[in-house]
Write an enzyme that holds these catalytic residues in place. Sequence first.
Site, PDB file in Angstrom:
ATOM      1  N   TYR A 143      48.077  86.165  -0.908  1.00 35.22           N
ATOM      2  CA  TYR A 143      48.073  87.623  -0.889  1.00 35.22           C
ATOM      3  C   TYR A 143      49.225  88.199  -0.073  1.00 35.22           C
ATOM      4  O   TYR A 143      49.560  89.378  -0.214  1.00 35.22           O
ATOM      5  CB  TYR A 143      46.756  88.153  -0.338  1.00 35.22           C
ATOM      6  CG  TYR A 143      45.551  87.895  -1.219  1.00 35.22           C
ATOM      7  CD1 TYR A 143      45.695  87.448  -2.525  1.00 35.22           C
ATOM      8  CD2 TYR A 143      44.267  88.091  -0.747  1.00 35.22           C
ATOM      9  CE1 TYR A 143      44.600  87.212  -3.329  1.00 35.22           C
ATOM     10  CE2 TYR A 143      43.155  87.865  -1.546  1.00 35.22           C
ATOM     11  CZ  TYR A 143      43.332  87.423  -2.838  1.00 35.22           C
ATOM     12  OH  TYR A 143      42.238  87.186  -3.634  1.00 35.22           O
ATOM     13  N   LYS A 194      42.539  72.873  -2.426  1.00 34.01           N
ATOM     14  CA  LYS A 194      42.963  72.137  -3.614  1.00 34.01           C
ATOM     15  C   LYS A 194      44.088  71.177  -3.218  1.00 34.01           C
ATOM     16  O   LYS A 194      45.227  71.272  -3.683  1.00 34.01           O
ATOM     17  CB  LYS A 194      43.414  73.103  -4.710  1.00 34.01           C
ATOM     18  CG  LYS A 194      42.285  73.813  -5.420  1.00 34.01           C
ATOM     19  CD  LYS A 194      41.484  72.875  -6.318  1.00 34.01           C
ATOM     20  CE  LYS A 194      42.273  72.510  -7.558  1.00 34.01           C
ATOM     21  NZ  LYS A 194      41.510  71.577  -8.446  1.00 34.01           N
ATOM     22  N   ASP A 227      37.278  73.920  -6.634  1.00 32.67           N
ATOM     23  CA  ASP A 227      36.599  74.036  -7.923  1.00 32.67           C
ATOM     24  C   ASP A 227      35.246  73.317  -7.899  1.00 32.67           C
ATOM     25  O   ASP A 227      34.272  73.794  -8.473  1.00 32.67           O
ATOM     26  CB  ASP A 227      37.479  73.533  -9.061  1.00 32.67           C
ATOM     27  CG  ASP A 227      38.134  72.191  -8.772  1.00 32.67           C
ATOM     28  OD1 ASP A 227      37.970  71.653  -7.662  1.00 32.67           O
ATOM     29  OD2 ASP A 227      38.834  71.670  -9.669  1.00 32.67           O
ATOM     30  N   ASP A 251      37.997  84.516  -1.294  1.00 34.24           N
ATOM     31  CA  ASP A 251      37.693  85.706  -2.080  1.00 34.24           C
ATOM     32  C   ASP A 251      36.802  85.331  -3.264  1.00 34.24           C
ATOM     33  O   ASP A 251      35.757  85.949  -3.526  1.00 34.24           O
ATOM     34  CB  ASP A 251      38.998  86.330  -2.554  1.00 34.24           C
ATOM     35  CG  ASP A 251      38.830  87.748  -3.079  1.00 34.24           C
ATOM     36  OD1 ASP A 251      37.681  88.207  -3.218  1.00 34.24           O
ATOM     37  OD2 ASP A 251      39.851  88.391  -3.356  1.00 34.24           O
ATOM     38  N   ASP A 255      32.450  85.771  -3.530  1.00 37.83           N
ATOM     39  CA  ASP A 255      31.950  86.662  -4.579  1.00 37.83           C
ATOM     40  C   ASP A 255      31.015  85.915  -5.533  1.00 37.83           C
ATOM     41  O   ASP A 255      30.017  86.475  -6.004  1.00 37.83           O
ATOM     42  CB  ASP A 255      33.117  87.264  -5.369  1.00 37.83           C
ATOM     43  CG  ASP A 255      33.760  88.448  -4.654  1.00 37.83           C
ATOM     44  OD1 ASP A 255      33.304  88.774  -3.542  1.00 37.83           O
ATOM     45  OD2 ASP A 255      34.702  89.037  -5.198  1.00 37.83           O
TER      46      ASP A 255
END
Length: 362
Positions: A143, A194, A227, A251, A255
């Site tokens: 970001y 990851k 994942d 994020d 969520d």
Amino acid sequence: MTSHKITILPGDGIGPEIMREVRRVMNWVEYAFDVSFNVTEGLIGGCSYEEHGEPLTDNTLSIARASDAILMGAVGGPQWDGKVEYAKRPEAGLLRLRKELDLFANLRPAMCFDALADASSLKHELVAGLDILFVRELAGGVYFGEPRGIEDLPGGGRVGINTQRYTDVEIIRISRVAFDMARKRSGRVHSAEKSNVMESGLLWREEVTKLHAAEYSDVALEHILADNCVMQLVKAPKQFDVILTDNLFGDLLSDAAAMLTGSLGMLPSASLGNGGPGLYEPVHGSAPDIAGQNLANPIAAVLSFAMALRYSLDMGDAADQVEAAIAKTLETGARTPDIWSEGTRRVGTHEMGDAIMTALKS
């Protein structure tokens, strides 16, 4: 009488509605605990852009910086999407606030109240008693990484660029927060990245491992690919205690966990830095489709205030009472539309506030 400086930034959409209910709870805490909240309200997001041409003004930032805690509603709406300069979009005001105050540690609890276990999209036995804390790095990563932007290609066409970038210092400081939080809970941390395909993820794993060995060997650490973490949240969410992760994956993962608890309208968050004011906001967005209709769920905003009491104002007892009042309110069957089901009582934003106040006063 102890006095605390509080900055309230209601923002856009349902923000002003839910923050009105928070103010009622604040008033009760003042009376019940003999404290005073010196409150200053300001603009952030789209409403600030409309008033000042900026999603966050220097003056509002200065007021927020001088406070003990910042309470925010939500930012954004379709009237600004793609219609204002990207750097002046409502969300840019929130990002600037986080960056300027160096709010690098985002705490997002995902807790399923007993009364809402059947409201989850998962089976009752998978979510009853669920209590996860996401510790998300908030000031770095994709970001904020440079280079970024949209560029024209020499041979025609365009390319969008965002850079995933982390330093060892950024990783170590957020990891320390996660380990410290785990020590106060069940003593378990899952670090999600990851590392199999991203060098930033590999550095993340290496630095978390080194810090754990050097300072936190009493805490159980398990590395998990982001994942796989998503899949495990759906398969067996109660295996998790603290989930440590970066800005982007934090994020997404937090969520996704919202539906485990029944609704985004139930999730609070805290963004903390090094000694300055914390920023407390519900995880949900501005929900412009229901703004002004007395339909929004104020619980996440009230729980965010409870986090402010706990983490910024050293009022853990008051936070406990506010959280207990939420649980008691839900047990009475009061439900805003996002968590309503057959056999429960549908209420609006203000009526949910009434129910919370009744629980507090009792």
